[in-house]
Scaffold this active site. Structure first.
Site, short mmCIF file in Angstrom:
data_model
loop_
_atom_site.label_atom_id
_atom_site.label_comp_id
_atom_site.label_asym_id
_atom_site.label_seq_id
_atom_site.Cartn_x
_atom_site.Cartn_y
_atom_site.Cartn_z
N HIS A 19 0.85 -1.20 0.00
CA HIS A 19 0.00 0.00 0.00
C HIS A 19 0.88 1.25 0.00
O HIS A 19 2.11 1.15 -0.07
CB HIS A 19 -0.99 -0.03 1.17
N HIS A 22 4.02 1.53 2.27
CA HIS A 22 5.23 0.87 1.76
C HIS A 22 5.86 1.68 0.64
O HIS A 22 7.07 1.79 0.52
CB HIS A 22 4.91 -0.54 1.25
N CYS A 127 1.44 -10.19 19.11
CA CYS A 127 0.63 -9.64 18.01
C CYS A 127 1.19 -10.23 16.71
O CYS A 127 2.33 -9.95 16.34
CB CYS A 127 0.70 -8.12 17.97
N CYS A 130 2.15 -7.62 14.01
CA CYS A 130 3.48 -7.01 14.24
C CYS A 130 4.57 -8.06 14.22
O CYS A 130 5.74 -7.73 14.09
CB CYS A 130 3.60 -6.36 15.61
N CYS A 144 -3.42 -4.27 20.37
CA CYS A 144 -2.18 -3.73 19.79
C CYS A 144 -2.41 -2.28 19.38
O CYS A 144 -3.39 -1.97 18.70
CB CYS A 144 -1.79 -4.56 18.58
N HIS A 147 -2.32 -2.04 15.39
CA HIS A 147 -3.24 -2.80 14.56
C HIS A 147 -4.66 -2.86 15.11
O HIS A 147 -5.59 -3.27 14.41
CB HIS A 147 -2.70 -4.22 14.32
N LYS A 291 -3.28 4.95 11.79
CA LYS A 291 -2.24 4.39 10.94
C LYS A 291 -2.88 3.58 9.81
O LYS A 291 -3.81 2.81 10.03
CB LYS A 291 -1.34 3.46 11.76
N LYS A 294 -2.58 -2.78 6.47
CA LYS A 294 -3.32 -3.84 5.81
C LYS A 294 -4.27 -4.49 6.80
O LYS A 294 -5.38 -4.86 6.47
CB LYS A 294 -2.33 -4.87 5.25
O1 ME8 Z 1 7.57 -4.56 9.42
N1 ME8 Z 1 3.03 4.86 7.00
O2 ME8 Z 1 7.03 -5.26 7.29
P1 ME8 Z 1 5.74 -4.39 6.98
C1 ME8 Z 1 4.32 4.90 6.64
N2 ME8 Z 1 8.65 -7.31 7.51
N3 ME8 Z 1 5.04 3.81 6.36
C2 ME8 Z 1 4.44 2.63 6.43
C3 ME8 Z 1 3.08 2.50 6.80
C4 ME8 Z 1 2.37 3.70 7.08
N4 ME8 Z 1 1.08 3.69 7.41
N5 ME8 Z 1 2.76 1.20 6.79
C5 ME8 Z 1 3.88 0.53 6.41
C6 ME8 Z 1 7.73 -5.29 8.45
N6 ME8 Z 1 4.90 1.39 6.19
C7 ME8 Z 1 8.88 -6.28 8.45
C8 ME8 Z 1 10.17 -5.53 8.16
S1 ME8 Z 1 12.81 -5.39 7.86
C9 ME8 Z 1 14.13 -6.34 8.30
C10 ME8 Z 1 11.41 -6.35 8.23
C11 ME8 Z 1 6.25 1.02 5.75
O3 ME8 Z 1 5.17 -4.94 5.73
C12 ME8 Z 1 7.31 1.51 6.72
O4 ME8 Z 1 8.57 1.48 6.09
O5 ME8 Z 1 4.87 -4.30 8.16
C13 ME8 Z 1 7.26 0.44 7.80
O6 ME8 Z 1 8.37 0.45 8.64
C14 ME8 Z 1 7.18 -0.80 6.92
O7 ME8 Z 1 6.36 -0.38 5.80
C15 ME8 Z 1 6.58 -1.99 7.61
O8 ME8 Z 1 6.34 -2.96 6.64
#
Ligand code: ME8
Length: 475
Positions: A19, A22, A127, A130, A144, A147, A291, A294
């Site tokens: 989304h 990301h 969670c 998370c 959480c 979420h 926030k 997904k």
């Molecule tokens: O945490 N606003 O993956 P994830 C801004 N797999 N950035 C956002 C966001 C939002 N509402 N939502 C997501 C994970 N992001 C792990 C990471 S790394 C070794 C492992 C972005 O799919 C932001 O960069 O939950 C956040 O830190 C990341 O997506 C979390 O992605």
């Protein structure tokens, strides 16, 4: 030899399509990557996906397929979204890569050999969204905070990494500036938490089957976060990149700063490996103050936005709206407003009318003085400090100034007036005015290039050939 610059985004969970949240981190990484490339540095820009763990296993089960097949089906969705946004990453990481799996196991063995791993019983609430245990004081109404879902009770015997041994070393490393945590406010938060004492972290899971087997005890799998963090290191071997470690910057949002600013550096210290140079946590995109996630189901699809506004306008709007380290609300309406005011009426209109007048009055453009050097330096510094909103504000300011310059100098009044013809002074003045604007636009082109690469290309061409073509057509 070129200076190397190694930049990473988080590897995103592959439980669903990407989304705008990301996209935000990935676009920022791409801007930095293009900026350092333009300075002739050897950039390695890594992004990818996080494929193991309960969260992915549950999503796959819901879809009625095996986790690996599920991940395989989603990888193209990420790659397609990044292509649509014109993200020029160097490599795309997948944690199911066998080389990576082997390296993760080797590093765990090394941690064990060095005496930093112990087996202990743990009870807590977890969670799955998370993929982490939450402490009682983190919960909001038993849920959480990120979420809004109720965490699960877990009680299992796991292997633990002795994080508690690393508080002092981490504090010293942060104070010495061996690795920087940014923004400053986040750094202080992290330092505060270290002072309160660090608890050992579980690095294995008893009941999660979808993961890398724990070396020496195949009844457990490696905790997905440990597997994921190691991607930054294992990328060297997976993609044959010698000498890229340490990373110059890890980018992410504040939700996962703890893993990047504490757990990951502690693991590196335990393994006697260099620390990343910088860890930057940006804010959250929120929708109506919540926030975007997904799990909450309140997401904006980057592909739809690109279809409506084009990649450059989306890239621009995402970074323009609010400071990179802070939270901010995002909506299609906000993007539409930026598009209309700053891109279509601002930059697009300026380029269009300048070129049209040059053609209409048959002006020969000469190189004109602008104050671009100091302006470019200012913008470069802002990009290096990840103050993208301010860099774009500067650029928007330059565009406004050029538009005002045209209004003030009224080139159309200098034009030949019917049968009266054209005075020599008017002709010279008109050429001067249009040359000034033309030069200003030539200077702006490389400044916008990291943010809006396609627009910069088009501008460059149009300013050379003097064949205008709307950059941001009205929607
Ligand atoms: O945490 N606003 O993956 P994830 C801004 N797999 N950035 C956002 C966001 C939002 N509402 N939502 C997501 C994970 N992001 C792990 C990471 S790394 C070794 C492992 C972005 O799919 C932001 O960069 O939950 C956040 O830190 C990341 O997506 C979390 O992605």
């Amino acid at each position: 030899m070129k200076k190397k610059f190694y930049i990473t985004t988080p590897i995103y969970y592959i439980n669903d399509v990407p989304h705008v949240g990301h996209a935000y981190t990935t676009v920022a990484a791409d801007v930095l990557s293009r900026y350092y490339k333009s300075k002739d540095e050897d950039v390695f820009f890594l992004t990818g996906v996080d494929e193991h763990g309960a969260k992915i296993a549950e999503a796959a089960k819901k879809a009625g397929v095996e986790p690996k097949a599920f991940a395989d089906s989603l990888v193209p969705r990420f790659q397609e979204a990044w292509k649509n946004l014109n993200i020029n990453y160097s490599e795309f990481f997948r944690t199911t890569n066998p080389k990576h799996e082997e390296i993760v196991q080797d590093l765990i063995l090394e941690l064990k050999d060095k005496g930093f791993v112990e087996k202990k019983k743990y009870t807590g609430v977890y969670c799955v969204a998370c993929e982490k245990f939450l402490l009682p004081d983190e919960l909001v109404d038993g849920c959480c905070p990120d979420h809004g879902t109720k965490p699960e009770e877990h009680s299992e015997e796991n292997y633990f990494f002795l994080l508690s041994k690393f508080g002092d070393k981490l504090s010293k490393a942060i104070e010495a500036g061996d690795y920087e945590i940014l923004p400053e406010s986040r750094k202080n938060e992290v330092i505060g938490k270290i002072k309160n004492g660090l608890e050992d972290v579980s690095i294995s899971r008893e009941k999660v089957e979808w993961g890398i087997l724990f070396p020496g005890d195949e009844s457990q799998t490696i905790y997905v976060w440990i597997d994921a963090l190691i991607n930054y290191w294992s990328a060297q071997k997976v993609f044959n990149q010698d000498n890229i470690w340490p990373a110059d910057i890890h980018l992410m949002a504040k939700d996962i700063l703890w893993f990047h600013a504490i757990i990951w550096p502690a693991m590196l210290l335990a393994l006697d490996l260099p620390l990343p140079k910088k860890v930057f946590a940006h804010g959250f995109f929120t929708i109506g103050g919540q926030k975007m996630s997904k799990t909450r189901g309140n997401v904006l699809d980057p592909n739809t936005l690109v279809e409506k506004f084009g990649a450059d306008a989306v890239r621009y709007s995402l970074l323009r709206e609010f400071p990179f380290g802070e939270d901010g609300d995002i909506s299609e309406e906000k993007i539409a407003n930026r598009y209309q005011s700053e891109l279509s009426n601002g930059l697009g209109n300026l380029v269009q009318r300048t070129i049209s007048m040059i053609n209409k009055y048959e002006i020969r453009i000469s190189k004109s003085e602008t104050n671009s050097k100091s302006e470019t330096r200012k913008i470069s510094k802002l990009i290096e400090d990840l103050k993208f909103d301010q860099a774009l504000q500067e650029i928007a300011g330059e565009i406004t100034k050029l538009n005002q310059y045209i209004e003030e100098n009224k080139p159309w009044e200098l034009a030949p007036k019917g049968s009266l013809g054209w005075t020599k002074t008017d002709q010279t003045k008109l050429a001067e005015v249009l040359s000034h604007v033309h030069s200003g636009l030539v200077d702006i082109t490389p400044q916008i290039a990291p943010f809006m690469p396609e627009t910069a290309e088009k501008m460059k061409k149009q300013l050379e050939t003097l064949e205008p073509d709307p950059l941001f057509p009205r929607i």
